[in-house]
Design a protein around this motif. Structure first.
Motif, PDB file in Angstrom:
ATOM      1  N   GLN A  39      65.317 -12.804-118.900  1.00 26.86           N
ATOM      2  CA  GLN A  39      65.164 -12.051-117.660  1.00 26.86           C
ATOM      3  C   GLN A  39      63.847 -11.302-117.694  1.00 26.86           C
ATOM      4  OE1 GLN A  39      68.399  -9.403-116.645  1.00 26.86           O
ATOM      5  NE2 GLN A  39      67.813  -9.439-114.502  1.00 26.86           N
ATOM      6  N   ALA A  40      62.990 -11.651-116.745  1.00 25.56           N
ATOM      7  CA  ALA A  40      61.704 -10.982-116.597  1.00 25.56           C
ATOM      8  C   ALA A  40      61.856  -9.805-115.636  1.00 25.56           C
ATOM      9  CB  ALA A  40      60.665 -11.970-116.078  1.00 25.56           C
ATOM     10  N   PRO A  41      60.970  -8.818-115.725  1.00 23.09           N
ATOM     11  CA  PRO A  41      61.057  -7.658-114.827  1.00 23.09           C
ATOM     12  C   PRO A  41      61.041  -8.076-113.368  1.00 23.09           C
ATOM     13  CG  PRO A  41      59.500  -7.234-116.590  1.00 23.09           C
ATOM     14  CD  PRO A  41      59.880  -8.679-116.703  1.00 23.09           C
ATOM     15  N   GLY A  42      61.997  -7.576-112.609  1.00 21.22           N
ATOM     16  CA  GLY A  42      62.053  -7.868-111.190  1.00 21.22           C
ATOM     17  C   GLY A  42      62.603  -9.229-110.837  1.00 21.22           C
ATOM     18  N   LYS A  43      63.046  -9.977-111.836  1.00 21.27           N
ATOM     19  CA  LYS A  43      63.579 -11.321-111.587  1.00 21.27           C
ATOM     20  C   LYS A  43      65.010 -11.421-112.071  1.00 21.27           C
ATOM     21  CE  LYS A  43      59.154 -13.749-111.754  1.00 21.27           C
ATOM     22  NZ  LYS A  43      58.413 -14.921-112.324  1.00 21.27           N
ATOM     23  N   GLU A  44      65.705 -12.436-111.575  1.00 18.05           N
ATOM     24  CA  GLU A  44      67.063 -12.671-112.017  1.00 18.05           C
ATOM     25  C   GLU A  44      67.075 -13.339-113.392  1.00 18.05           C
ATOM     26  OE1 GLU A  44      69.244 -13.196-107.667  1.00 18.05           O
ATOM     27  OE2 GLU A  44      69.287 -14.825-109.131  1.00 18.05           O
ATOM     28  N   ARG A  45      68.180 -13.155-114.091  1.00 22.70           N
ATOM     29  CA  ARG A  45      68.332 -13.818-115.385  1.00 22.70           C
ATOM     30  C   ARG A  45      68.396 -15.331-115.171  1.00 22.70           C
ATOM     31  NH1 ARG A  45      73.168 -11.467-118.626  1.00 22.70           N
ATOM     32  NH2 ARG A  45      74.261 -12.289-116.804  1.00 22.70           N
ATOM     33  N   GLU A  46      67.705 -16.068-116.034  1.00 20.27           N
ATOM     34  CA  GLU A  46      67.702 -17.520-115.892  1.00 20.27           C
ATOM     35  C   GLU A  46      68.098 -18.179-117.201  1.00 20.27           C
ATOM     36  OE1 GLU A  46      63.961 -19.501-115.350  1.00 20.27           O
ATOM     37  OE2 GLU A  46      62.851 -18.021-116.525  1.00 20.27           O
ATOM     38  N   PHE A  59      70.704 -28.649-123.620  1.00 17.20           N
ATOM     39  CA  PHE A  59      70.212 -28.524-122.239  1.00 17.20           C
ATOM     40  C   PHE A  59      68.961 -27.669-122.269  1.00 17.20           C
ATOM     41  CE2 PHE A  59      69.939 -27.461-117.820  1.00 17.20           C
ATOM     42  CZ  PHE A  59      69.584 -26.117-117.802  1.00 17.20           C
ATOM     43  N   TYR A  60      67.975 -28.039-121.437  1.00 11.74           N
ATOM     44  CA  TYR A  60      66.777 -27.230-121.279  1.00 11.74           C
ATOM     45  C   TYR A  60      66.450 -27.073-119.799  1.00 11.74           C
ATOM     46  CZ  TYR A  60      65.984 -27.973-126.243  1.00 11.74           C
ATOM     47  OH  TYR A  60      66.126 -28.010-127.612  1.00 11.74           O
ATOM     48  N   ALA A  61      66.016 -25.888-119.425  1.00  8.85           N
ATOM     49  CA  ALA A  61      65.494 -25.692-118.082  1.00  8.85           C
ATOM     50  C   ALA A  61      64.191 -26.480-117.952  1.00  8.85           C
ATOM     51  CB  ALA A  61      65.239 -24.213-117.836  1.00  8.85           C
ATOM     52  N   ASP A  62      63.917 -26.974-116.761  1.00  4.51           N
ATOM     53  CA  ASP A  62      62.705 -27.773-116.549  1.00  4.51           C
ATOM     54  C   ASP A  62      61.449 -27.005-116.937  1.00  4.51           C
ATOM     55  OD1 ASP A  62      63.883 -29.462-113.528  1.00  4.51           O
ATOM     56  OD2 ASP A  62      64.183 -29.915-115.662  1.00  4.51           O
ATOM     57  N   SER A  63      61.470 -25.713-116.738  1.00  3.58           N
ATOM     58  CA  SER A  63      60.276 -24.899-116.985  1.00  3.58           C
ATOM     59  C   SER A  63      59.917 -24.781-118.465  1.00  3.58           C
ATOM     60  CB  SER A  63      60.466 -23.499-116.397  1.00  3.58           C
ATOM     61  OG  SER A  63      61.593 -22.864-116.984  1.00  3.58           O
ATOM     62  N   VAL A  64      60.856 -25.125-119.350  1.00  2.00           N
ATOM     63  CA  VAL A  64      60.591 -24.959-120.788  1.00  2.00           C
ATOM     64  C   VAL A  64      60.653 -26.264-121.568  1.00  2.00           C
ATOM     65  CG1 VAL A  64      61.511 -22.615-120.655  1.00  2.00           C
ATOM     66  CG2 VAL A  64      62.979 -24.476-121.487  1.00  2.00           C
ATOM     67  N   ASP A  90      56.262 -16.609-119.822  1.00  2.00           N
ATOM     68  CA  ASP A  90      57.430 -16.572-120.711  1.00  2.00           C
ATOM     69  C   ASP A  90      57.824 -15.145-121.062  1.00  2.00           C
ATOM     70  OD1 ASP A  90      56.069 -19.389-122.477  1.00  2.00           O
ATOM     71  OD2 ASP A  90      57.667 -19.407-120.973  1.00  2.00           O
ATOM     72  N   THR A  91      57.018 -14.172-120.650  1.00  3.74           N
ATOM     73  CA  THR A  91      57.334 -12.778-120.933  1.00  3.74           C
ATOM     74  C   THR A  91      58.670 -12.400-120.300  1.00  3.74           C
ATOM     75  OG1 THR A  91      55.015 -12.114-121.105  1.00  3.74           O
ATOM     76  CG2 THR A  91      56.607 -10.396-120.535  1.00  3.74           C
ATOM     77  N   ALA A  92      59.587 -11.925-121.130  1.00  6.99           N
ATOM     78  CA  ALA A  92      60.940 -11.603-120.657  1.00  6.99           C
ATOM     79  C   ALA A  92      61.754 -11.025-121.799  1.00  6.99           C
ATOM     80  CB  ALA A  92      61.634 -12.858-120.131  1.00  6.99           C
ATOM     81  N   LEU A  93      62.909 -10.504-121.451  1.00  6.24           N
ATOM     82  CA  LEU A  93      63.921 -10.131-122.429  1.00  6.24           C
ATOM     83  C   LEU A  93      64.806 -11.361-122.632  1.00  6.24           C
ATOM     84  CD1 LEU A  93      64.959  -7.736-124.122  1.00  6.24           C
ATOM     85  CD2 LEU A  93      66.479  -7.170-122.209  1.00  6.24           C
ATOM     86  N   TYR A  94      64.889 -11.822-123.860  1.00  6.61           N
ATOM     87  CA  TYR A  94      65.639 -13.035-124.176  1.00  6.61           C
ATOM     88  C   TYR A  94      67.001 -12.679-124.770  1.00  6.61           C
ATOM     89  CZ  TYR A  94      61.629 -16.016-123.272  1.00  6.61           C
ATOM     90  OH  TYR A  94      60.599 -16.686-122.656  1.00  6.61           O
ATOM     91  N   TYR A  95      68.034 -13.257-124.185  1.00 11.84           N
ATOM     92  CA  TYR A  95      69.410 -13.003-124.613  1.00 11.84           C
ATOM     93  C   TYR A  95      70.032 -14.281-125.170  1.00 11.84           C
ATOM     94  CZ  TYR A  95      69.162  -8.986-121.408  1.00 11.84           C
ATOM     95  OH  TYR A  95      68.824  -7.833-120.756  1.00 11.84           O
ATOM     96  N   CYS A  96      70.839 -14.150-126.190  1.00 14.48           N
ATOM     97  CA  CYS A  96      71.700 -15.263-126.570  1.00 14.48           C
ATOM     98  C   CYS A  96      73.116 -14.969-126.080  1.00 14.48           C
ATOM     99  CB  CYS A  96      71.674 -15.540-128.060  1.00 14.48           C
ATOM    100  SG  CYS A  96      72.424 -14.299-129.100  1.00 14.48           S
ATOM    101  N   SER A 110      75.280 -22.251-117.450  1.00 13.80           N
ATOM    102  CA  SER A 110      75.336 -21.162-116.485  1.00 13.80           C
ATOM    103  C   SER A 110      75.791 -19.873-117.143  1.00 13.80           C
ATOM    104  CB  SER A 110      76.296 -21.529-115.355  1.00 13.80           C
ATOM    105  OG  SER A 110      76.505 -20.422-114.490  1.00 13.80           O
ATOM    106  N   SER A 111      75.199 -18.751-116.728  1.00 15.40           N
ATOM    107  CA  SER A 111      75.564 -17.473-117.332  1.00 15.40           C
ATOM    108  C   SER A 111      77.027 -17.113-117.072  1.00 15.40           C
ATOM    109  CB  SER A 111      74.656 -16.361-116.802  1.00 15.40           C
ATOM    110  OG  SER A 111      74.789 -16.229-115.401  1.00 15.40           O
ATOM    111  N   GLU A 112      77.572 -17.577-115.965  1.00 17.75           N
ATOM    112  CA  GLU A 112      78.964 -17.270-115.635  1.00 17.75           C
ATOM    113  C   GLU A 112      79.944 -17.921-116.606  1.00 17.75           C
ATOM    114  OE1 GLU A 112      76.469 -16.502-112.231  1.00 17.75           O
ATOM    115  OE2 GLU A 112      76.729 -18.329-113.407  1.00 17.75           O
TER     116      GLU A 112
END
Length: 127
Positions: A39-46, A59-64, A90-96, A110-112
């Motif tokens: 999750q980058a500042p001002g953006k939704e978690r992806e 699985f990988y997101a297309d962006s990475v 790529d600057t963001a807070l990375y969660y596992c 999906s995060s859900e």
């Protein structure tokens, strides 16, 4: 109770590489699928990457794709995210995240779908 602790985040230059780690405790790690989100500042978690219990599917997101590699060491109760050729975006807070999985090969992107989360590790990339 499952606990996840991320580490490995840092301030780096564009083009550098990092390996993030996610230490799992509280249950049997190889019964859980896991994933990385950011999750980058001002953006939704992806969603960034996900891996099955047995490491057989990912699985990988297309962006990475091509720069990020997700892996796990069930003997060490640890998941990893190897990041190459880091970019400022790529600057963001990375969660596992982790969830119990009935299948050795199911991947959940999906995060859900996840009910256990770490506190995050910060990655900052300067140009």
């Amino acid at each position: 109770q499952v606990q996840l602790v991320e580490s490995g985040g840092s301030e780096v230059q564009a083009g550098d590489s990092l390996r993030l780690s996610c230490a799992f405790s509280g249950r049997t790690f190889d019964a859980y699928a896991m994933a990385w989100f950011r999750q980058a500042p001002g953006k939704e978690r992806e969603s960034v990457a996900a891996i099955s219990r047995s490491s057989g599917r990912t699985f990988y997101a297309d962006s990475v794709k091509g720069r990020f590699t997700i892996s796990r060491d069930n003997a060490r109760n640890t998941g990893y995210l190897q990041i190459q050729n880091l970019k400022p975006e790529d600057t963001a807070l990375y969660y596992c995240a982790a969830r119990w999985s009935p299948s050795y090969v199911a991947v959940f992107s999906s995060s859900e779908q996840y009910n256990y989360w770490g506190q995050g590790t910060q990655v900052t990339v300067s140009s």
